[in-house]
Design a protein around this motif. Structure first.
Motif, PDB file in Angstrom:
ATOM      1  N   SER A 131       0.802  -1.240   0.000  1.00 53.82           N
ATOM      2  CA  SER A 131       0.000   0.000   0.000  1.00 53.82           C
ATOM      3  C   SER A 131       0.830   1.284   0.000  1.00 53.82           C
ATOM      4  CB  SER A 131      -0.938  -0.004   1.208  1.00 53.82           C
ATOM      5  OG  SER A 131      -0.178  -0.134   2.401  1.00 53.82           O
ATOM      6  N   GLY A 132       2.153   1.187   0.165  1.00 54.41           N
ATOM      7  CA  GLY A 132       2.969   2.412   0.256  1.00 54.41           C
ATOM      8  C   GLY A 132       3.884   2.574  -0.939  1.00 54.41           C
ATOM      9  N   PHE A 133       3.330   2.446  -2.142  1.00 55.24           N
ATOM     10  CA  PHE A 133       4.147   2.532  -3.368  1.00 55.24           C
ATOM     11  C   PHE A 133       4.959   3.833  -3.396  1.00 55.24           C
ATOM     12  CE2 PHE A 133       4.311   3.777  -7.990  1.00 55.24           C
ATOM     13  CZ  PHE A 133       5.290   2.861  -8.346  1.00 55.24           C
ATOM     14  N   ASP A 134       6.265   3.685  -3.522  1.00 56.90           N
ATOM     15  CA  ASP A 134       7.211   4.815  -3.587  1.00 56.90           C
ATOM     16  C   ASP A 134       7.290   5.616  -2.282  1.00 56.90           C
ATOM     17  OD1 ASP A 134       8.160   4.226  -6.102  1.00 56.90           O
ATOM     18  OD2 ASP A 134       7.160   5.887  -7.126  1.00 56.90           O
TER      19      ASP A 134
ATOM     20  N   SER B 246      17.640   3.654 -11.848  1.00 57.23           N
ATOM     21  CA  SER B 246      16.216   3.582 -12.168  1.00 57.23           C
ATOM     22  C   SER B 246      15.732   4.767 -12.991  1.00 57.23           C
ATOM     23  CB  SER B 246      15.376   3.490 -10.893  1.00 57.23           C
ATOM     24  OG  SER B 246      15.379   4.732 -10.232  1.00 57.23           O
ATOM     25  N   GLY B 247      16.580   5.787 -13.156  1.00 57.64           N
ATOM     26  CA  GLY B 247      16.166   6.966 -13.918  1.00 57.64           C
ATOM     27  C   GLY B 247      15.452   7.986 -13.033  1.00 57.64           C
ATOM     28  N   GLU B 248      15.063   7.590 -11.820  1.00 58.33           N
ATOM     29  CA  GLU B 248      14.393   8.513 -10.909  1.00 58.33           C
ATOM     30  C   GLU B 248      15.045   8.390  -9.528  1.00 58.33           C
ATOM     31  OE1 GLU B 248       9.944   8.224 -11.069  1.00 58.33           O
ATOM     32  OE2 GLU B 248      10.429   6.817 -12.649  1.00 58.33           O
ATOM     33  N   ALA B 249      15.034   9.499  -8.779  1.00 55.94           N
ATOM     34  CA  ALA B 249      15.680   9.467  -7.455  1.00 55.94           C
ATOM     35  C   ALA B 249      14.675   9.063  -6.372  1.00 55.94           C
ATOM     36  CB  ALA B 249      16.278  10.844  -7.138  1.00 55.94           C
ATOM     37  N   HIS B 250      14.502   7.726  -6.129  1.00 51.38           N
ATOM     38  CA  HIS B 250      13.585   7.262  -5.072  1.00 51.38           C
ATOM     39  C   HIS B 250      14.289   7.238  -3.740  1.00 51.38           C
ATOM     40  CE1 HIS B 250      10.959   5.895  -8.109  1.00 51.38           C
ATOM     41  NE2 HIS B 250      11.913   5.179  -8.640  1.00 51.38           N
ATOM     42  N   ALA B 251      13.556   7.594  -2.699  1.00 45.34           N
ATOM     43  CA  ALA B 251      14.150   7.511  -1.353  1.00 45.34           C
ATOM     44  C   ALA B 251      13.598   6.326  -0.571  1.00 45.34           C
ATOM     45  CB  ALA B 251      13.890   8.806  -0.601  1.00 45.34           C
ATOM     46  N   ASP B 252      12.665   5.547  -1.169  1.00 50.31           N
ATOM     47  CA  ASP B 252      11.983   4.544  -0.333  1.00 50.31           C
ATOM     48  C   ASP B 252      12.858   3.342  -0.001  1.00 50.31           C
ATOM     49  OD1 ASP B 252      11.755   3.779  -2.993  1.00 50.31           O
ATOM     50  OD2 ASP B 252       9.685   3.125  -2.836  1.00 50.31           O
TER      51      ASP B 252
ATOM     52  N   SER C 190      -8.898   4.140  -9.846  1.00 48.30           N
ATOM     53  CA  SER C 190     -10.258   4.613  -9.518  1.00 48.30           C
ATOM     54  C   SER C 190     -10.265   5.188  -8.098  1.00 48.30           C
ATOM     55  CB  SER C 190     -11.246   3.449  -9.587  1.00 48.30           C
ATOM     56  OG  SER C 190     -10.978   2.548  -8.529  1.00 48.30           O
ATOM     57  N   MET C 191     -11.242   6.045  -7.829  1.00 55.82           N
ATOM     58  CA  MET C 191     -11.344   6.614  -6.474  1.00 55.82           C
ATOM     59  C   MET C 191     -11.551   5.493  -5.449  1.00 55.82           C
ATOM     60  SD  MET C 191     -11.070   9.051  -4.504  1.00 55.82           S
ATOM     61  CE  MET C 191     -10.867  10.417  -5.632  1.00 55.82           C
ATOM     62  N   GLU C 192     -12.282   4.447  -5.839  1.00 53.65           N
ATOM     63  CA  GLU C 192     -12.503   3.327  -4.915  1.00 53.65           C
ATOM     64  C   GLU C 192     -11.155   2.685  -4.523  1.00 53.65           C
ATOM     65  OE1 GLU C 192     -15.039   0.397  -6.657  1.00 53.65           O
ATOM     66  OE2 GLU C 192     -14.846  -0.932  -4.927  1.00 53.65           O
ATOM     67  N   ASP C 193     -10.294   2.487  -5.522  1.00 51.25           N
ATOM     68  CA  ASP C 193      -8.986   1.885  -5.231  1.00 51.25           C
ATOM     69  C   ASP C 193      -8.094   2.828  -4.419  1.00 51.25           C
ATOM     70  OD1 ASP C 193      -9.551  -0.537  -6.389  1.00 51.25           O
ATOM     71  OD2 ASP C 193      -8.684  -0.029  -8.338  1.00 51.25           O
ATOM     72  N   VAL C 194      -8.203   4.129  -4.701  1.00 52.57           N
ATOM     73  CA  VAL C 194      -7.410   5.103  -3.925  1.00 52.57           C
ATOM     74  C   VAL C 194      -7.830   5.056  -2.456  1.00 52.57           C
ATOM     75  CG1 VAL C 194      -6.987   7.572  -3.547  1.00 52.57           C
ATOM     76  CG2 VAL C 194      -6.959   6.653  -5.873  1.00 52.57           C
ATOM     77  N   VAL C 195      -9.138   5.025  -2.213  1.00 52.09           N
ATOM     78  CA  VAL C 195      -9.632   4.981  -0.825  1.00 52.09           C
ATOM     79  C   VAL C 195      -9.170   3.687  -0.153  1.00 52.09           C
ATOM     80  CG1 VAL C 195     -11.718   4.832   0.602  1.00 52.09           C
ATOM     81  CG2 VAL C 195     -11.588   6.496  -1.272  1.00 52.09           C
ATOM     82  N   HIS C 196      -9.222   2.587  -0.897  1.00 55.77           N
ATOM     83  CA  HIS C 196      -8.780   1.308  -0.339  1.00 55.77           C
ATOM     84  C   HIS C 196      -7.288   1.367   0.041  1.00 55.77           C
ATOM     85  CE1 HIS C 196      -8.542  -3.031   0.231  1.00 55.77           C
ATOM     86  NE2 HIS C 196      -7.427  -2.993  -0.462  1.00 55.77           N
ATOM     87  N   THR C 197      -6.488   1.956  -0.843  1.00 54.62           N
ATOM     88  CA  THR C 197      -5.044   2.052  -0.588  1.00 54.62           C
ATOM     89  C   THR C 197      -4.758   2.921   0.632  1.00 54.62           C
ATOM     90  OG1 THR C 197      -4.580   1.777  -2.940  1.00 54.62           O
ATOM     91  CG2 THR C 197      -2.807   2.677  -1.606  1.00 54.62           C
ATOM     92  N   ILE C 198      -5.480   4.032   0.757  1.00 56.43           N
ATOM     93  CA  ILE C 198      -5.270   4.908   1.927  1.00 56.43           C
ATOM     94  C   ILE C 198      -5.591   4.146   3.210  1.00 56.43           C
ATOM     95  CG2 ILE C 198      -6.095   6.977   3.142  1.00 56.43           C
ATOM     96  CD1 ILE C 198      -6.615   8.197   0.317  1.00 56.43           C
ATOM     97  N   GLY C 199      -6.682   3.390   3.187  1.00 56.53           N
ATOM     98  CA  GLY C 199      -7.064   2.596   4.368  1.00 56.53           C
ATOM     99  C   GLY C 199      -6.000   1.574   4.713  1.00 56.53           C
ATOM    100  N   SER C 200      -5.486   0.906   3.683  1.00 57.71           N
ATOM    101  CA  SER C 200      -4.444  -0.095   3.919  1.00 57.71           C
ATOM    102  C   SER C 200      -3.178   0.554   4.465  1.00 57.71           C
ATOM    103  CB  SER C 200      -4.096  -0.810   2.604  1.00 57.71           C
ATOM    104  OG  SER C 200      -5.131  -1.665   2.222  1.00 57.71           O
ATOM    105  N   ALA C 201      -2.762   1.656   3.849  1.00 52.35           N
ATOM    106  CA  ALA C 201      -1.509   2.307   4.257  1.00 52.35           C
ATOM    107  C   ALA C 201      -1.604   2.797   5.707  1.00 52.35           C
ATOM    108  CB  ALA C 201      -1.192   3.476   3.321  1.00 52.35           C
ATOM    109  N   ALA C 202      -2.761   3.333   6.062  1.00 51.61           N
ATOM    110  CA  ALA C 202      -2.939   3.807   7.440  1.00 51.61           C
ATOM    111  C   ALA C 202      -2.906   2.621   8.407  1.00 51.61           C
ATOM    112  CB  ALA C 202      -4.258   4.572   7.555  1.00 51.61           C
ATOM    113  N   THR C 203      -3.546   1.517   8.021  1.00 53.75           N
ATOM    114  CA  THR C 203      -3.558   0.320   8.877  1.00 53.75           C
ATOM    115  C   THR C 203      -2.136  -0.201   9.071  1.00 53.75           C
ATOM    116  OG1 THR C 203      -5.757  -0.249   8.067  1.00 53.75           O
ATOM    117  CG2 THR C 203      -4.483  -2.039   9.072  1.00 53.75           C
TER     118      THR C 203
END
Ligand code: HSE
Length: 291
Positions: free
Chosen positions: A15-18, A124-130, A180-193
């Motif tokens: 749930s915490g992509f990047d 990777s072409g991008e500077a990720h900090a994760d 989709s907004m449904e998937d975004v809400v699901h991801t936020i819930g998962s990340a918070a959990t």
């Protein structure tokens, strides 16, 4: 001369992509640095034959440039490249800590996150900090833009690494451009959990909070046997399973008592799918160590 060990890391945690990352207690890279007029790099260890020693093409060359710290740099790889276990981040983080000490630059670990992320951009072409954030700071890290927050969690994990390679560049190409907004809400819930689970050292909450429906399914298709390995780990007692970073490693959360069973179930399931693999029984752990 300075020597630093920096650990493998697992980014995203579903749930915490990047954004999310954890330091693992094993495997790890060891980097030794010695002052020199210009930077040279010597590689050895797991998969080192695939990594260029040219400082312009190696992550640690970018780190040496960023710190204005030319050195003879020896890298002993314990973290296989293209594994999804933060191989380049381990080298970047170790080099950043070692060169910072060698030249007495005085940067804090937090400040070195941006320096080590420059190394990540080389591969990777991008500077990720994760990945570099947990490799430097340890624990569970949340990288949001330039700001990184950490939790000193201690959660048992199994990182199972199959004998296939997935490059971060390829794995980023399959990430959907929208959700989709449904998937975004699901991801936020998962990340918070998941975040609450890390604060409470609760493997059940962390595992449940890994659930994510946008990036993970697209990447799972790049990993032969992923669904069977996930099922096998859950049957053996894992509380959550997902792709580690960009893959192909698969990361499982569990209670300490289930860790050995989860590890062998994952290796067996990969084997049934025709893929050799190695399972690291590990846990959320410390960041880079200066010897
Ligand atoms: N967050 C990154 C990804 C990790 O999943 O692509 C690898 O750099």
């Amino acid at each position: 001369m300075q020597t630093v060990r920096a650990p493998a890391t697992s980014a995203n945690l579903g749930s915490g992509f990047d954004v999310f990352g954890v330091a693992l207690d094993r495997p790890a890279d060891v980097v030794r640095v010695e002052k020199a007029d210009r930077t040279t790099i010597k590689m050895r260890g797991v998969g080192s034959q695939y990594i260029p020693e040219d400082p312009d093409k190696n992550v640690v060359g970018a780190v040496a440039d960023a710190l204005d710290a030319p050195a003879h740099i020896e890298i002993d790889k314990g973290v296989r490249p293209s594994s999804g276990l933060g191989s380049s981040a381990a080298s970047s983080a170790a080099a950043a800590v070692a060169l910072n000490a060698l030249y007495d630059r005085g940067y804090s670990r937090q400040e070195l996150v941006a320096v080590a992320a420059e190394g990540e951009a080389v591969v990777s072409g991008e500077a990720h900090a994760d990945n570099v954030a947990p490799a430097l700071l340890g624990g569970f890290t949340v990288a949001r833009g330039d700001a990184v927050t950490t939790v000193d969690a201690s959660i048992p994990l199994v990182a199972c690494l199959p004998e296939i390679a997935v490059s971060t560049r390829d794995a980023r190409r399959v990430v959907p451009e929208s959700a989709s907004m449904e998937d975004v809400v699901h991801t936020i819930g998962s990340a918070a959990t998941l975040s609450v689970g890390m604060c409470r050292n609760d493997p059940a909450l962390v595992g449940s909070g890994m659930d994510e429906r946008v990036v993970t399914p697209a990447r799972a298709e790049l990993i032969t046997g992923y669904d069977a390995v996930r099922e096998a780990a859950l049957d053996a007692g894992a509380t959550g399973v997902t792709v580690s970073g960009a893959g192909p490693a698969v990361i499982a959360v569990c209670r300490e008592s289930a860790r050995r069973d989860v590890a062998s179930a994952m290796v067996d399931a990969f084997s049934t799918a025709g893929v050799e693999s190695r399972a690291y029984q590990t846990r959320v752990s410390e960041g880079a160590t200066l010897y």
